[in-house]
Write a protein that holds these residues in place. Structure first.
Motif, short mmCIF file in Angstrom:
data_model
loop_
_atom_site.label_atom_id
_atom_site.label_comp_id
_atom_site.label_asym_id
_atom_site.label_seq_id
_atom_site.Cartn_x
_atom_site.Cartn_y
_atom_site.Cartn_z
N THR A 1 -60.16 38.93 -16.45
CA THR A 1 -60.48 37.49 -15.63
C THR A 1 -59.05 37.17 -14.93
O THR A 1 -58.03 37.44 -15.31
CB THR A 1 -60.98 36.75 -16.57
OG1 THR A 1 -61.11 35.30 -16.15
CG2 THR A 1 -59.97 36.46 -17.78
N LYS A 2 -59.39 36.40 -13.71
CA LYS A 2 -58.43 35.72 -13.30
C LYS A 2 -58.06 34.42 -13.73
O LYS A 2 -57.18 33.59 -12.84
CB LYS A 2 -58.57 35.89 -11.60
CG LYS A 2 -58.68 37.28 -11.08
CD LYS A 2 -58.69 37.36 -9.61
CE LYS A 2 -58.41 38.66 -9.22
NZ LYS A 2 -58.96 38.76 -7.61
N GLU A 3 -58.91 33.79 -14.52
CA GLU A 3 -58.85 32.48 -15.18
C GLU A 3 -57.58 32.36 -15.95
O GLU A 3 -57.03 33.35 -16.37
CB GLU A 3 -59.95 32.40 -16.00
CG GLU A 3 -61.15 32.19 -15.38
CD GLU A 3 -62.26 31.59 -15.93
OE1 GLU A 3 -63.08 30.72 -15.95
OE2 GLU A 3 -62.45 32.12 -17.18
N ARG A 4 -56.74 31.43 -15.66
CA ARG A 4 -55.53 30.98 -16.49
C ARG A 4 -55.93 30.79 -17.85
O ARG A 4 -56.35 29.25 -18.06
CB ARG A 4 -54.65 29.94 -15.58
CG ARG A 4 -54.43 30.26 -14.29
CD ARG A 4 -54.37 28.97 -13.39
NE ARG A 4 -52.68 28.78 -13.59
CZ ARG A 4 -52.17 27.85 -12.88
NH1 ARG A 4 -52.94 27.06 -12.02
NH2 ARG A 4 -50.82 27.38 -13.23
N LEU A 5 -55.71 31.27 -18.85
CA LEU A 5 -55.87 31.27 -20.16
C LEU A 5 -54.61 30.99 -21.13
O LEU A 5 -53.50 31.41 -20.56
CB LEU A 5 -56.82 32.35 -20.88
CG LEU A 5 -58.26 32.55 -20.03
CD1 LEU A 5 -58.59 33.80 -20.48
CD2 LEU A 5 -59.11 31.71 -19.85
N ARG A 53 -58.23 26.69 -21.53
CA ARG A 53 -58.46 27.43 -19.97
C ARG A 53 -57.73 26.40 -19.06
O ARG A 53 -58.12 25.08 -19.15
CB ARG A 53 -59.84 27.63 -19.76
CG ARG A 53 -59.86 28.23 -18.25
CD ARG A 53 -61.44 28.80 -18.29
NE ARG A 53 -62.34 27.60 -18.22
CZ ARG A 53 -63.09 27.06 -17.15
NH1 ARG A 53 -62.30 27.10 -15.98
NH2 ARG A 53 -63.73 26.12 -17.30
N LYS A 77 -58.62 22.94 -20.71
CA LYS A 77 -60.10 22.61 -21.40
C LYS A 77 -59.88 23.35 -22.53
O LYS A 77 -59.58 24.70 -22.69
CB LYS A 77 -61.17 23.21 -20.41
CG LYS A 77 -61.11 22.34 -19.10
CD LYS A 77 -62.19 22.80 -18.33
CE LYS A 77 -62.54 22.01 -16.98
NZ LYS A 77 -63.57 22.18 -16.33
N VAL A 82 -56.73 24.70 -15.61
CA VAL A 82 -57.60 24.53 -14.33
C VAL A 82 -56.55 23.36 -13.73
O VAL A 82 -56.03 22.60 -14.00
CB VAL A 82 -59.00 24.05 -14.57
CG1 VAL A 82 -59.83 25.14 -14.98
CG2 VAL A 82 -59.14 22.83 -15.26
N GLN A 83 -56.85 23.71 -12.33
CA GLN A 83 -56.29 22.61 -11.32
C GLN A 83 -57.25 21.77 -10.91
O GLN A 83 -58.47 22.30 -10.11
CB GLN A 83 -55.62 23.28 -10.34
CG GLN A 83 -54.72 22.30 -9.66
CD GLN A 83 -53.40 22.91 -8.90
OE1 GLN A 83 -53.26 24.20 -8.94
NE2 GLN A 83 -52.49 22.13 -8.00
N HIS A 84 -57.37 20.39 -10.87
CA HIS A 84 -58.29 19.65 -10.44
C HIS A 84 -57.59 18.32 -9.46
O HIS A 84 -56.85 17.56 -10.25
CB HIS A 84 -58.96 19.15 -11.36
CG HIS A 84 -60.14 17.96 -10.87
ND1 HIS A 84 -61.30 18.56 -9.99
CD2 HIS A 84 -60.39 16.88 -11.43
CE1 HIS A 84 -62.32 17.27 -9.86
NE2 HIS A 84 -61.65 16.41 -10.51
N GLU A 133 -49.65 30.94 -19.45
CA GLU A 133 -49.63 30.04 -18.08
C GLU A 133 -49.57 28.30 -18.44
O GLU A 133 -48.87 27.88 -17.88
CB GLU A 133 -51.02 30.32 -17.38
CG GLU A 133 -51.18 31.82 -16.68
CD GLU A 133 -50.50 31.88 -15.32
OE1 GLU A 133 -49.84 30.78 -15.24
OE2 GLU A 133 -50.34 32.74 -14.78
#
Length: 481
Positions: free
Chosen positions: A31-35, A437, A448, A439-441, A100
């Motif tokens: 996965t490319k998600e930042r974990l 996880r 999360k 995320v950038q918001h 990350e």
């Protein structure tokens, strides 16, 4: 057994109804998600940065002026994060850049192991002294916050740190025939470290004890949070610290001490010559001890206690109390099998209050063993059994920062569970190694995590800012049967 039809019948469990477990096939994808697997460390860094002494901590660190260097606090926080995560060496801290979340939390940069080693070598005597004073102030601040208005009990002990390198500065053979460095540390009854010194491997246990004790006590007495505390300071140590210098310093500082009597004082012959059978009192066992001995069908040993006044050879006008415990031991084997003898154990003290019985003083002194548990904790959980650098001052700084991390972890453990505070391994699994996880918001980074982890973190943060007073009341006496 002779019936072949019965013996060949296939067994079928009533619970599984014949079902047999097989490993399910699960497909793995990238996965490319930042974990992150260490999301809980972010809250620890936030809480440490929000403490009142954080600015003082930054002032202890050597400044890096190079345009290509990291900020000094990045080195400090990275090293603390490594201790909290259980890093065994500087290379393990460098591996944190694979996470990350931690990479973002530490400013997008995590120094290499070589860079951290270079930074540790920048610690001079001024930085080490400042860090030592910060360590004492940190421990006292946490104690005053969690357990205010109670007597302070300091336990001092030394330990060896076996090394394998031959070029490490200060390494040498000790009395255990270990090629090692040596350290002297002082802990309080809550488990906070107030002082730490790294020494050569062949250093005698009590060397430097007077200076460390003086520095700690004078700083405590000058601290505003301790000025209004009318309770005494207690000091406990083993027989290696039973010498004129330490005893005189305790008297000068006005602290109450209990120190295991050294055999060089020839106190055993003094006890035999100055006591009679009427001076000895039977040891009073607690109700729990009696019930445990009955359950295990093992008789409790015969123990007697007594106390007499003792005059040291170096001062005719001083009287200490010598509290003695003797245990009757029976030989189990050998030429003297079945014969018994008394084994003596003495404690020298200036606790002269007539209300304190010899047994109460001995029970108080025997709790000194908790200091050995603290030493095992920082040598095992934080891998301070070994040191990473060749230079003594760099290893000294490394050990001091490890104690700073240990104090903060201990404080959080007491806040999280006052009755049974968690040790490092359990604390990491529960409140640090949290999956999340990143995320950038709205140009802001968010982490999360699962709801049950979030509740644990929120509860810890709330308890830290509004901690309950931990009622670990100081007692010299124990409830007896």
């Amino acid at each position: 057994p002779g019936n072949s039809s019965t013996s060949s019948k296939k067994f079928v469990s009533k619970f599984t109804k014949g079902y047999r477990f097989e490993l399910p096939k699960i497909e793995y994808f990238v996965t490319k998600e930042r974990l992150s697997g260490k999301a809980g460390l972010g809250s620890m860094l936030d809480l440490f940065g929000a403490t009142r002494g954080f600015e003082s901590f930054k002032e202890c660190l050597p400044v890096r002026d190079s345009n290509y260097s990291y900020d000094s606090i990045q080195y400090g926080l990275g090293l603390l994060a490594g201790f909290w995560l259980g890093a065994d060496c500087l290379e393990d801290i460098e591996k944190l850049k694979n996470d990350e979340f931690l990479l973002a939390k530490l400013g997008g940069k995590i120094p290499t192991a070589r860079s951290i080693g270079s930074w540790l070598r920048d610690f001079g005597s001024e930085h080490i002294q400042k860090t030592q004073r910060f360590l004492t102030a940190q421990a006292l601040s946490y104690r005053s916050h969690l357990k205010p208005g109670t007597p302070l009990v300091l336990d001092m002990d030394s330990t060896s740190h076996p090394q394998s390198g031959v070029k490490i500065e200060g390494v040498g053979w000790n009395y255990k025939n270990e090629w090692a460095l040596d350290s002297l540390a002082t802990f309080c009854d809550m488990g906070f470290c107030y002082g730490f010194s790294l020494r050569g491997g062949s250093t005698f246990s009590s060397t430097g004890a007077v200076g460390q004790l003086r520095s700690i006590v004078e700083q405590i007495k000058a601290d505003p949070s301790f000025v209004d505390n009318k309770n005494p300071i207690y000091y406990r140590a083993d027989s290696a610290f039973c010498n004129e210098e330490v005893l005189r310093e305790c008297l000068r500082l006005g602290i109450k001490f209990t120190i295991t009597a050294h055999g060089n004082l020839q106190w055993e012959s003094f006890v035999r010559d100055n006591t009679t059978d009427t001076d000895w009192q039977e040891w009073v066992y607690t109700k729990d001890e009696i019930e445990e001995s009955i359950a295990k069908k093992r008789a409790l040993p015969r123990v007697e206690v007594a106390s007499i006044l003792y005059t040291p050879s170096w001062a005719d006008n001083i009287r200490f109390k010598l509290v003695v415990k003797r245990t009757f031991e029976v030989e189990d084997e050998g030429l003297f099998k079945g014969m018994g003898h008394w084994h003596y154990y003495g404690v020298l003290t200036n606790v002269m209050d007539y209300l304190e019985s010899p047994q109460a003083i001995l029970e108080h002194h025997m709790q000194r063993g908790n200091a050995e548990n603290r030493i095992k904790a920082f040598k095992g959980d934080y891998d301070l059994k070994h040191f990473p650098c060749l230079k003594m001052s760099a290893n000294f700084a490394y050990g001091l920062l490890g104690m700073v991390a240990l104090n903060f972890h201990r404080a959080l453990s007491l806040v999280e569970d006052p009755k049974t505070p968690r040790f490092s391994k359990s604390f990491r699994e529960r409140l640090i190694k949290i999956p999340g996880r990143l995320v950038q918001h709205a140009r802001a980074l968010q982490i999360k995590i699962e709801v049950h982890w979030l509740r644990e973190v929120q509860r810890l943060i709330k308890a830290w800012h509004e901690p309950p007073q931990i009622m670990l009341t100081f007692k010299l006496r124990y409830k007896t049967a």
